[in-house]
Design an enzyme around this catalytic site. Structure first.
Site, PDB file in Angstrom:
ATOM      1  N   ASP A  66     -28.031 -36.355 -46.249  1.00  0.00           N
ATOM      2  CA  ASP A  66     -29.465 -36.277 -45.967  1.00  0.00           C
ATOM      3  C   ASP A  66     -29.836 -34.898 -45.421  1.00  0.00           C
ATOM      4  O   ASP A  66     -29.058 -34.275 -44.700  1.00  0.00           O
ATOM      5  CB  ASP A  66     -29.833 -37.364 -44.944  1.00  0.00           C
ATOM      6  CG  ASP A  66     -31.335 -37.520 -44.784  1.00  0.00           C
ATOM      7  OD1 ASP A  66     -32.077 -37.176 -45.726  1.00  0.00           O
ATOM      8  OD2 ASP A  66     -31.767 -37.985 -43.712  1.00  0.00           O
TER       9      ASP A  66
ATOM     10  N   ASN B  26     -31.401 -32.243 -47.396  1.00  0.00           N
ATOM     11  CA  ASN B  26     -31.460 -31.114 -48.327  1.00  0.00           C
ATOM     12  C   ASN B  26     -32.847 -30.475 -48.367  1.00  0.00           C
ATOM     13  O   ASN B  26     -32.986 -29.244 -48.341  1.00  0.00           O
ATOM     14  CB  ASN B  26     -31.088 -31.569 -49.739  1.00  0.00           C
ATOM     15  CG  ASN B  26     -29.631 -31.965 -49.866  1.00  0.00           C
ATOM     16  OD1 ASN B  26     -28.823 -31.676 -48.995  1.00  0.00           O
ATOM     17  ND2 ASN B  26     -29.300 -32.631 -50.948  1.00  0.00           N
TER      18      ASN B  26
ATOM     19  N   ARG C 128     -35.335 -30.628 -46.152  1.00  0.00           N
ATOM     20  CA  ARG C 128     -35.729 -29.980 -44.893  1.00  0.00           C
ATOM     21  C   ARG C 128     -34.971 -28.677 -44.673  1.00  0.00           C
ATOM     22  O   ARG C 128     -35.512 -27.716 -44.130  1.00  0.00           O
ATOM     23  CB  ARG C 128     -35.499 -30.949 -43.730  1.00  0.00           C
ATOM     24  CG  ARG C 128     -36.622 -31.965 -43.558  1.00  0.00           C
ATOM     25  CD  ARG C 128     -36.227 -33.103 -42.655  1.00  0.00           C
ATOM     26  NE  ARG C 128     -35.295 -34.004 -43.323  1.00  0.00           N
ATOM     27  CZ  ARG C 128     -34.630 -34.966 -42.699  1.00  0.00           C
ATOM     28  NH1 ARG C 128     -34.771 -35.128 -41.391  1.00  0.00           N
ATOM     29  NH2 ARG C 128     -33.825 -35.764 -43.367  1.00  0.00           N
ATOM     30  N   TRP C 129     -33.707 -28.644 -45.108  1.00  0.00           N
ATOM     31  CA  TRP C 129     -32.931 -27.392 -45.040  1.00  0.00           C
ATOM     32  C   TRP C 129     -33.618 -26.312 -45.859  1.00  0.00           C
ATOM     33  O   TRP C 129     -33.736 -25.159 -45.416  1.00  0.00           O
ATOM     34  CB  TRP C 129     -31.523 -27.649 -45.558  1.00  0.00           C
ATOM     35  CG  TRP C 129     -30.635 -26.437 -45.583  1.00  0.00           C
ATOM     36  CD1 TRP C 129     -29.828 -25.988 -44.578  1.00  0.00           C
ATOM     37  CD2 TRP C 129     -30.460 -25.523 -46.681  1.00  0.00           C
ATOM     38  NE1 TRP C 129     -29.163 -24.848 -44.978  1.00  0.00           N
ATOM     39  CE2 TRP C 129     -29.540 -24.534 -46.263  1.00  0.00           C
ATOM     40  CE3 TRP C 129     -31.000 -25.448 -47.967  1.00  0.00           C
ATOM     41  CZ2 TRP C 129     -29.135 -23.484 -47.091  1.00  0.00           C
ATOM     42  CZ3 TRP C 129     -30.611 -24.399 -48.789  1.00  0.00           C
ATOM     43  CH2 TRP C 129     -29.689 -23.436 -48.357  1.00  0.00           C
TER      44      TRP C 129
ATOM     45  N   HIS D 289     -30.911 -29.104 -52.698  1.00  0.00           N
ATOM     46  CA  HIS D 289     -30.025 -30.006 -53.436  1.00  0.00           C
ATOM     47  C   HIS D 289     -28.843 -29.242 -54.029  1.00  0.00           C
ATOM     48  O   HIS D 289     -27.709 -29.740 -54.029  1.00  0.00           O
ATOM     49  CB  HIS D 289     -30.811 -30.712 -54.545  1.00  0.00           C
ATOM     50  CG  HIS D 289     -31.860 -31.652 -54.040  1.00  0.00           C
ATOM     51  ND1 HIS D 289     -31.612 -32.585 -53.052  1.00  0.00           N
ATOM     52  CD2 HIS D 289     -33.169 -31.804 -54.383  1.00  0.00           C
ATOM     53  CE1 HIS D 289     -32.719 -33.275 -52.814  1.00  0.00           C
ATOM     54  NE2 HIS D 289     -33.676 -32.815 -53.603  1.00  0.00           N
TER      55      HIS D 289
ATOM     56  N   ASN E  62     -35.172 -43.559 -54.590  1.00  0.00           N
ATOM     57  CA  ASN E  62     -35.385 -42.144 -54.917  1.00  0.00           C
ATOM     58  C   ASN E  62     -36.138 -41.924 -56.226  1.00  0.00           C
ATOM     59  O   ASN E  62     -36.603 -40.809 -56.493  1.00  0.00           O
ATOM     60  CB  ASN E  62     -34.046 -41.398 -54.980  1.00  0.00           C
ATOM     61  CG  ASN E  62     -33.423 -41.162 -53.615  1.00  0.00           C
ATOM     62  OD1 ASN E  62     -32.214 -40.988 -53.497  1.00  0.00           O
ATOM     63  ND2 ASN E  62     -34.248 -41.163 -52.576  1.00  0.00           N
TER      64      ASN E  62
ATOM     65  N   ARG F  88     -39.548 -40.202 -56.115  1.00  0.00           N
ATOM     66  CA  ARG F  88     -39.737 -38.775 -55.861  1.00  0.00           C
ATOM     67  C   ARG F  88     -40.366 -38.093 -57.085  1.00  0.00           C
ATOM     68  O   ARG F  88     -40.376 -38.659 -58.175  1.00  0.00           O
ATOM     69  CB  ARG F  88     -38.393 -38.127 -55.517  1.00  0.00           C
ATOM     70  CG  ARG F  88     -37.824 -38.620 -54.200  1.00  0.00           C
ATOM     71  CD  ARG F  88     -36.566 -37.864 -53.819  1.00  0.00           C
ATOM     72  NE  ARG F  88     -36.074 -38.285 -52.516  1.00  0.00           N
ATOM     73  CZ  ARG F  88     -35.073 -37.687 -51.862  1.00  0.00           C
ATOM     74  NH1 ARG F  88     -34.459 -36.654 -52.421  1.00  0.00           N
ATOM     75  NH2 ARG F  88     -34.703 -38.135 -50.689  1.00  0.00           N
TER      76      ARG F  88
ATOM     77  N   ARG G  20     -30.814 -44.031 -39.193  1.00  0.00           N
ATOM     78  CA  ARG G  20     -31.066 -45.290 -39.891  1.00  0.00           C
ATOM     79  C   ARG G  20     -30.142 -45.375 -41.096  1.00  0.00           C
ATOM     80  O   ARG G  20     -29.572 -44.379 -41.531  1.00  0.00           O
ATOM     81  CB  ARG G  20     -32.525 -45.394 -40.322  1.00  0.00           C
ATOM     82  CG  ARG G  20     -33.014 -44.253 -41.181  1.00  0.00           C
ATOM     83  CD  ARG G  20     -34.469 -44.472 -41.594  1.00  0.00           C
ATOM     84  NE  ARG G  20     -34.962 -43.333 -42.370  1.00  0.00           N
ATOM     85  CZ  ARG G  20     -35.576 -42.280 -41.844  1.00  0.00           C
ATOM     86  NH1 ARG G  20     -35.773 -42.205 -40.523  1.00  0.00           N
ATOM     87  NH2 ARG G  20     -35.995 -41.281 -42.612  1.00  0.00           N
TER      88      ARG G  20
ATOM     89  N   SER H 205     -30.996 -46.628 -44.233  1.00  0.00           N
ATOM     90  CA  SER H 205     -31.665 -46.364 -45.511  1.00  0.00           C
ATOM     91  C   SER H 205     -31.084 -47.183 -46.665  1.00  0.00           C
ATOM     92  O   SER H 205     -30.804 -46.667 -47.745  1.00  0.00           O
ATOM     93  CB  SER H 205     -31.612 -44.862 -45.842  1.00  0.00           C
ATOM     94  OG  SER H 205     -32.325 -44.117 -44.886  1.00  0.00           O
TER      95      SER H 205
ATOM     96  N   GLU I 286     -18.202 -47.755 -37.434  1.00  0.00           N
ATOM     97  CA  GLU I 286     -18.627 -46.825 -36.396  1.00  0.00           C
ATOM     98  C   GLU I 286     -19.586 -45.804 -37.012  1.00  0.00           C
ATOM     99  O   GLU I 286     -19.314 -45.250 -38.075  1.00  0.00           O
ATOM    100  CB  GLU I 286     -17.421 -46.090 -35.795  1.00  0.00           C
ATOM    101  CG  GLU I 286     -16.448 -46.999 -35.061  1.00  0.00           C
ATOM    102  CD  GLU I 286     -17.038 -47.606 -33.800  1.00  0.00           C
ATOM    103  OE1 GLU I 286     -17.900 -46.955 -33.163  1.00  0.00           O
ATOM    104  OE2 GLU I 286     -16.660 -48.739 -33.451  1.00  0.00           O
TER     105      GLU I 286
END
Length: 249
Positions: free
Chosen positions: A29, A31, A33-34, A46, A77, A80, A203, A205, A216
Site C-alpha cells: 500500500d 504507491n 501517495r509516494w 506503481h 480496485n 480505479r 486495516r 482491506s 501478528e
C-alpha cells in the site's frame, strides 16, 4: 560497505533464524501517495512498487521463508481509473516476463489467490504461463493475490462446499475448520504468521479475512515503494518480540 548495507547487516544479525515465520503476507500500500509526495503520476509509484516486489521476494527467499503472499490487486480496485488499471496490468505482465526465469531458477512456485478469469487476455495468459512453469517448484511459495477479495473467497468457498455436501462428497456433520480450509485459495498452506502493511494505514482491506485469525500484524509508516529489505528485517524483529498465545494464557 555503505551505511545502508551496515544497517541492514546489523538488523539481520538480530533476527533469530530458528524463529522465522513460515508465512508472511504483505498489503502493498502507498504507491499513489509516494508518487504524489514527489509530484509524480500515480503510475510512477506503481512502477517503483514493482522494484520493491523484486527486492522483498529475493530477501524473503534468502531468509528461507517458505510462503510469501503479496496483495497486488483487489476486487475493489476495478473501481480505479482505467488508465491506472491498464498500467497495473501492464506492470504485472512486465514483471512476470522479466522475472519468471529467475523465479523458476530459484525454485519459486507461483500461486494465484483470486479469480483471474476477469483479467484482460494478455495478463491472464502470462499468469497461467507462470503458474504452469513453476508448479513443481518447492523452495518458496509466492502467492500473488490478484482480483482477490476476502469476503468473496469465503462466499465462493461456502458455495463449493454446499455443492460437495449435496453430491455426497462431503458429510455435513464432518465439516470443521480444516475441511473448510480446503475450499480457500490458500488450501494446503499454513495461515500467515505475520501480516505487514506499509503506508500508515491500519486495516485489512478485505485481505485474507479467514486466514488471519491469529496472525501478528505489523504496521509501517513508510510507503510500499520505500519498503526495502531493511524494513522487512525490522518487521521480522518486531514479530519475534511478540509472544503468540493463540487464545491461551
Amino acid at each position: 560497505m555503505s551505511r545502508d548495507e551496515i544497517n541492514t547487516n546489523t538488523l539481520l544479525s538480530k533476527i533469530d533464524m530458528d524463529k522465522l515465520p513460515k508465512h508472511v503476507a504483505i498489503i502493498m500500500d502507498g504507491n499513489g501517495r509516494w508518487a504524489r509526495k514527489r509530484l509524480l503520476p500515480r503510475t510512477a509509484g506503481h512502477r517503483e512498487g514493482v522494484e520493491r516486489v523484486k527486492e522483498i521476494v529475493e530477501a524473503a527467499g534468502n531468509l528461507g521463508i517458505p510462503y510469501l503472499t503479496l496483495y497486488a490487486f483487489s476486487t475493489e480496485n476495478w473501481g480505479r481509473p482505467k488508465e491506472e488499471i491498464d498500467t497495473l496490468m501492464k506492470l504485472l505482465v512486465e514483471y512476470l516476463k522479466k522475472e519468471l526465469t529467475t523465479l523458476h531458477k530459484n525454485n519459486v512456485k507461483i500461486n494465484i489467490l483470486g479469480n483471474i478469469d476477469d483479467l484482460p487476455a494478455l495478463p491472464r495468459e502470462e499468469v497461467k504461463k507462470a503458474v504452469e512453469k513453476t508448479k513443481n517448484n518447492d523452495k518458496m511459495n509466492l502467492n500473488i493475490a490478484l482480483n482477490y477479495g476476502g469476503r468473496n473467497e469465503i462466499v465462493n468457498g461456502i458455495k463449493s462446499l454446499i455443492k460437495d455436501v449435496r453430491s455426497g462428497d462431503v458429510i455435513l456433520d464432518e465439516i470443521n475448520e480444516e475441511v473448510f480450509k480446503n475450499y480457500l485459495f490458500t488450501r494446503n498452506q499454513p495461515d500467515p504468521d505475520l501480516l505487514i502493511r506499509p503506508s500508515g494505514e491500519k486495516r485489512l482491506s478485505n485481505f485474507l479475512l479467514y486466514q488471519v485469525a491469529y496472525t501478528e500484524f505489523v504496521f509501517s509508516d513508510v510507503y510500499w515503494p520505500e519498503f526495502n529489505t531493511e524494513q522487512l528485517y525490522k518487521s521480522l524483529i518486531e514479530y519475534q518480540s511478540r509472544k503468540r498465545r493463540f487464545g491461551g494464557i
